[in-house]
Design a protein around this motif. Sequence first.
Motif, PDB file in Angstrom:
ATOM      1  N   SER A   1       0.777  -1.139   0.031  1.00  0.00           N
ATOM      2  CA  SER A   1       0.066   0.108   0.131  1.00  0.00           C
ATOM      3  C   SER A   1       0.839   1.074   0.020  1.00  0.00           C
ATOM      4  O   SER A   1       2.007   1.266   0.377  1.00  0.00           O
ATOM      5  CB  SER A   1      -0.864   0.015   1.068  1.00  0.00           C
ATOM      6  N   VAL A   2       0.168   2.556  -0.387  1.00  0.00           N
ATOM      7  CA  VAL A   2       1.116   3.625  -0.788  1.00  0.00           C
ATOM      8  C   VAL A   2       0.491   4.774  -0.176  1.00  0.00           C
ATOM      9  O   VAL A   2      -0.675   4.840  -0.434  1.00  0.00           O
ATOM     10  CB  VAL A   2       1.423   3.766  -2.242  1.00  0.00           C
ATOM     11  N   SER A   3       1.059   5.808   0.643  1.00  0.00           N
ATOM     12  CA  SER A   3       0.616   7.089   0.812  1.00  0.00           C
ATOM     13  C   SER A   3       1.604   7.804   0.263  1.00  0.00           C
ATOM     14  O   SER A   3       2.733   7.939   0.199  1.00  0.00           O
ATOM     15  CB  SER A   3       0.699   7.252   2.335  1.00  0.00           C
ATOM     16  N   ILE A   4       0.940   8.912  -0.563  1.00  0.00           N
ATOM     17  CA  ILE A   4       1.749   9.766  -1.319  1.00  0.00           C
ATOM     18  C   ILE A   4       1.360  11.316  -0.793  1.00  0.00           C
ATOM     19  O   ILE A   4       0.191  11.743  -0.760  1.00  0.00           O
ATOM     20  CB  ILE A   4       1.313   9.824  -2.864  1.00  0.00           C
ATOM     21  N   ILE A   5       2.559  12.003  -0.151  1.00  0.00           N
ATOM     22  CA  ILE A   5       2.190  13.151   0.368  1.00  0.00           C
ATOM     23  C   ILE A   5       2.546  14.461  -0.825  1.00  0.00           C
ATOM     24  O   ILE A   5       3.762  14.434  -1.062  1.00  0.00           O
ATOM     25  CB  ILE A   5       3.043  13.641   1.670  1.00  0.00           C
ATOM     26  N   GLY A   6       1.518  14.805  -0.876  1.00  0.00           N
ATOM     27  CA  GLY A   6       1.551  15.998  -2.255  1.00  0.00           C
ATOM     28  C   GLY A   6       0.976  15.570  -3.761  1.00  0.00           C
ATOM     29  O   GLY A   6       1.028  14.294  -3.723  1.00  0.00           O
ATOM     30  N   ALA A   7       0.325  16.254  -4.032  1.00  0.00           N
ATOM     31  CA  ALA A   7      -0.562  15.885  -5.135  1.00  0.00           C
ATOM     32  C   ALA A   7      -0.116  16.908  -6.456  1.00  0.00           C
ATOM     33  O   ALA A   7      -1.104  17.145  -7.211  1.00  0.00           O
ATOM     34  CB  ALA A   7      -2.000  15.916  -5.012  1.00  0.00           C
ATOM     35  N   GLY A   8       0.891  17.449  -6.542  1.00  0.00           N
ATOM     36  CA  GLY A   8       1.533  17.879  -7.753  1.00  0.00           C
ATOM     37  C   GLY A   8       1.626  17.036  -8.715  1.00  0.00           C
ATOM     38  O   GLY A   8       1.326  16.076  -8.791  1.00  0.00           O
TER      39      GLY A   8
END
Length: 207
Positions: free
Chosen positions: A5-12
């Motif tokens: 599973s993945v968490s990505i901080i930032g949606a640029g």
Amino acid sequence: MSVPSVSIIGAGAIGSAVAGLAVKAGASTQVLMRDTSKVSGLSGVDVAEIGSPLSGDIVVLALPYAAIDDVIATYGAQAFAGKVVVDPTNPLDFTTLDSVVPAGSSAAAELAVRLPDAQVVKAFNTVFAAVLATGTVGARPATVLAASDSADAKASLRSLVEAAGLEWADAGELKRAERLEALGALGIALAVTEQIGWTGGLAVVAE
């Protein structure tokens, strides 16, 4: 190996591209951003505000280098303990394209000091966002270079990358992150001076 599973901080650009790869790989994907009302172009992900619990086994800090300290302050180092933390930053002064970290070090090495209980991986910084989004350089799969002191962390990220259809190359221990950041800076410099396009980049061909 199952896809983590993945968490990505930032949606640029980078965050959105990595989110697309994670969804393509079949990973449970969380994207965290400051203002969730501005979310666009993301599908198949759970969106939350920065500061919400990190659900992913892998956490990608898809932020400008200067913003990482603030995120660590928001969460505290313990929130990253036991997680694979991926640093895709290129720590540059974008006026001069010179590195802003001390010679002989790297953004990833500095991050590892701040997050001593995480498994830090340098990855995604040598591939432009547009290339990550398509997964190809020309007719070839794009190659993700990665450096880490943790073989398990690299194996976990590799399973995600390859499940999304990209190639993988192990650049060695985390001390090699300095070289990856230099390579990332070179690519940016070539694109800024219009010697390559922002859809160009690195593909490793093993023949």
